[in-house]
Design a protein around this motif. Structure first.
Motif, mmCIF file in Angstrom:
data_model
loop_
_atom_site.group_PDB
_atom_site.id
_atom_site.type_symbol
_atom_site.label_atom_id
_atom_site.label_comp_id
_atom_site.label_asym_id
_atom_site.label_seq_id
_atom_site.Cartn_x
_atom_site.Cartn_y
_atom_site.Cartn_z
ATOM 1 N N VAL A 58 0.862 -1.168 0.000
ATOM 2 C CA VAL A 58 0.000 0.000 0.000
ATOM 3 C C VAL A 58 0.911 1.234 0.000
ATOM 4 N N TYR A 84 -6.924 -1.255 -5.901
ATOM 5 C CA TYR A 84 -6.183 -2.119 -4.976
ATOM 6 C C TYR A 84 -4.694 -2.128 -5.316
ATOM 7 N N HIS A 85 -3.882 -1.539 -4.438
ATOM 8 C CA HIS A 85 -2.420 -1.492 -4.583
ATOM 9 C C HIS A 85 -1.986 -0.836 -5.896
ATOM 10 N N ASP A 116 -1.769 -3.716 4.186
ATOM 11 C CA ASP A 116 -3.227 -3.746 4.319
ATOM 12 C C ASP A 116 -3.627 -3.869 5.786
#
Length: 382
Positions: A58, A84-85, A116
């Motif tokens: 992240v 996401y990422h 996360d």
């Protein structure tokens, strides 16, 4: 066609300066300016795109331009696309170079990496007790971006495309009575703030206030309306010399002038019988000071009118502030993210510090009081 290798090399250099796409650890970034060779005080739009390439973590970023005496700047926009990422951020800045020659725009960028689990833990508290997000912070050394700034023609006072209007309510008055005089400069360019509008020539009295400034910055530059409230007075008739302001438009690369023609003011003299005593040998204790009372009366009247105007403007400003559409939106914000979205959409440079506090709270380690940030923002409206 005659080929000029020197000119071609210079053109290529400008292209390289204005558009840099580089690979850094875990992400790529692209820096772009629309004007690599502006004039002094000509608007320059700088954009930065950050794209995450390491999708195993992240990632967060803190970015800003460093302060410098060589230029001024403000953030116009920040757009964040977060899947996401896979973080993508687009920054837009407005920059005004303040001196000619080669100047370097420098930056502060910090990459923040977390997991996360840490992100979920930081939001596991209630709304008023968000837990600290643990990140690994790495300062990124971005190379400076150089601008080759061209000088302005000698004597230039304003830079941009402006028009001037002036208003003089009357050209006749009694001795020492203030004559209101207002000048408004409106247009697009570097905000038209002048140290003085009235010429040094002339022995009349000048009353001046701070200019009233309304400016909105966009990617097309800064649209401004600056009003200069003033007043003149004298004991006898006088002439205001012509006023000429030299301006320069970077788009056309031409100079032009904003002019106010000479103005004649007729002052009603105080009758001599009020100034000269008819007694040959008057008592010293009974000297006629009526002229001083007259002058004091005009001064008191002027400042009374001035304070009344201030009071009216304050009351008007308060009413406008309460009616401002942003006020209710800001009060209705229940959390930092909602407030951040409202402030960014408002596109007001006055909110920059509050936006940065909210970003640091949401994406960094900063702690803030939401109510205090709201109050700070509300005080800056209008």
């Amino acid at each position: 066609m005659k080929h000029n290798p020197g000119k071609s090399a210079l053109h290529l250099c400008f292209l390289l300066l204005s558009f840099l796409t580089l690979q850094a650890e875990d992400f790529t970034y692209t820096l772009n300016v629309d004007q690599p060779a502006p004039y002094v005080k000509e608007p320059v739009i700088l954009t930065l795109d950050l794209n995450q390439t390491n999708h195993d973590v992240v990632m967060l970023f803190n970015f800003d331009i460093r302060q410098s005496e060589d230029y001024t700047f403000q953030r116009l926009d920040i757009k964040e696309t977060e899947s996401y990422h896979d973080l993508k951020i687009h920054y837009v800045y407005l920059i005004y170079p303040l001196k000619s020659g080669d100047i370097n725009i420098t930056f502060d960028l910090t990459k923040k990496v977390t997991t996360d689990e840490s992100l979920a833990y930081s939001f596991s508290g209630d709304r008023d007790n968000v837990k600290t997000l643990v990140t690994k912070n790495t300062p990124i050394d971005l190379p400076p971006l150089q601008l080759r700034v061209k000088p302005l023609p000698e004597g230039t006072l304003l830079v941009g495309d402006f028009a001037l209007n002036y208003g003089i309510k009357k050209h006749q008055a009694k001795a020492y009575e203030p004559l209101p005089f207002q000048v408004t400069i409106k247009g697009k360019g570097y905000p038209p703030l002048l140290e003085r509008v009235l010429p040094k020539e002339g022995n009349f009295t000048r009353f001046t206030e701070k200019p009233i400034v309304k400016s909105v910055a966009t990617t097309g530059g800064t649209q401004s309306t600056v009003t200069y409230p003033m007043a003149l007075s004298h004991s006898q008739s006088f002439t205001l010399p012509p006023i000429r302001l030299i301006a320069f438009d970077p788009q056309s690369e031409k100079s032009y002038t904003l002019d106010i023609p000479s103005q004649q003011f007729n002052i009603e003299q105080v009758e001599s019988r009020h100034l000269v005593d008819t007694v040959d040998s008057p008592d010293i204790a009974k000297e006629d000071w009526s002229w001083l009372r007259t002058l004091s009366g005009y001064i008191v009247a002027f400042f009374a009118g001035y304070m009344t105007a201030l009071s009216w403007r304050w009351t008007k400003k308060k009413r406008e502030k309460e009616a401002h559409p942003l006020v209710q939106k800001i009060r209705n914000c229940k959390d930092e993210k909602a407030l951040l979205q409202v402030l960014i959409a408002a596109d007001n440079s006055e909110f920059t510090s509050s936006i940065e506090k909210l970003e640091d709270s949401l994406y960094g380690n900063g702690k803030i009081s939401l109510n205090q940030v709201k109050q700070d923002v509300l005080e800056k409206i209008i």
